[in-house]
Design an enzyme around this catalytic site. Structure first.
Site, PDB file in Angstrom:
ATOM      1  N   MET A 147       0.812  -1.213   0.158  1.00 37.54           N
ATOM      2  CA  MET A 147      -0.032  -0.036   0.006  1.00 37.54           C
ATOM      3  C   MET A 147       0.837   1.250  -0.134  1.00 37.54           C
ATOM      4  O   MET A 147       1.399   1.671   0.991  1.00 37.54           O
ATOM      5  CB  MET A 147      -0.924  -0.020   1.376  1.00 37.54           C
ATOM      6  CG  MET A 147      -1.622   1.300   1.314  1.00 37.54           C
ATOM      7  SD  MET A 147      -2.545   1.633   2.623  1.00 37.54           S
ATOM      8  CE  MET A 147      -3.055   0.154   3.596  1.00 37.54           C
ATOM      9  N   PRO A 148       1.050   1.729  -1.182  1.00 38.89           N
ATOM     10  CA  PRO A 148       1.935   3.188  -1.104  1.00 38.89           C
ATOM     11  C   PRO A 148       1.073   4.170  -0.285  1.00 38.89           C
ATOM     12  O   PRO A 148      -0.078   4.526  -0.502  1.00 38.89           O
ATOM     13  CB  PRO A 148       1.776   3.478  -2.494  1.00 38.89           C
ATOM     14  CG  PRO A 148       1.678   2.217  -3.375  1.00 38.89           C
ATOM     15  CD  PRO A 148       0.679   1.408  -2.508  1.00 38.89           C
ATOM     16  N   THR A 149       1.834   5.045   0.244  1.00 45.62           N
ATOM     17  CA  THR A 149       1.406   6.268   0.839  1.00 45.62           C
ATOM     18  C   THR A 149       2.176   7.305   0.519  1.00 45.62           C
ATOM     19  O   THR A 149       3.482   7.508   0.607  1.00 45.62           O
ATOM     20  CB  THR A 149       1.517   5.922   2.516  1.00 45.62           C
ATOM     21  OG1 THR A 149       0.797   5.092   2.837  1.00 45.62           O
ATOM     22  CG2 THR A 149       0.995   7.308   3.305  1.00 45.62           C
ATOM     23  N   GLY A 209      -5.905   1.180  -2.732  1.00 44.24           N
ATOM     24  CA  GLY A 209      -4.650   0.724  -1.931  1.00 44.24           C
ATOM     25  C   GLY A 209      -3.456   1.688  -1.759  1.00 44.24           C
ATOM     26  O   GLY A 209      -2.598   1.799  -1.403  1.00 44.24           O
ATOM     27  N   ASP A 247      -2.937   5.625  -0.476  1.00 46.56           N
ATOM     28  CA  ASP A 247      -3.043   6.747   0.328  1.00 46.56           C
ATOM     29  C   ASP A 247      -2.540   7.981   0.077  1.00 46.56           C
ATOM     30  O   ASP A 247      -1.224   7.894  -0.265  1.00 46.56           O
ATOM     31  CB  ASP A 247      -2.662   6.297   2.009  1.00 46.56           C
ATOM     32  CG  ASP A 247      -3.466   5.199   2.450  1.00 46.56           C
ATOM     33  OD1 ASP A 247      -4.572   5.060   2.116  1.00 46.56           O
ATOM     34  OD2 ASP A 247      -3.359   4.213   3.220  1.00 46.56           O
TER      35      ASP A 247
END
Length: 62
Positions: A1-3, A38, A40
């Site tokens: 999950m990239p933020t 996925g 954020d």
């Protein structure tokens, strides 16, 4: 999950922030193959008086 964390001067409109979040999310989807749900994005607005470059506050730049 990239933020993705984005720090920027305050004052952008809701519409500008909405468009930025959509564009950043789409870039991650296109580049990394992530699903949009996925990704954020955290927007942090900073006052010009709390940001400096080259030893000078942005609130004091001409």
């Amino acid at each position: 999950m990239p933020t993705i964390h984005v720090e920027m001067f305050e004052g952008r409109t809701h519409e500008q922030k909405k468009n930025l979040v959509k564009a950043l999310t789409q870039a991650v989807v296109d580049t990394l193959g992530s699903k949009p749900e996925g990704v954020d994005v955290i927007l942090q607005e900073v006052k010009r008086s709390d940001w400096a470059t080259g030893g000078e506050l942005w609130s004091e730049k001409q």
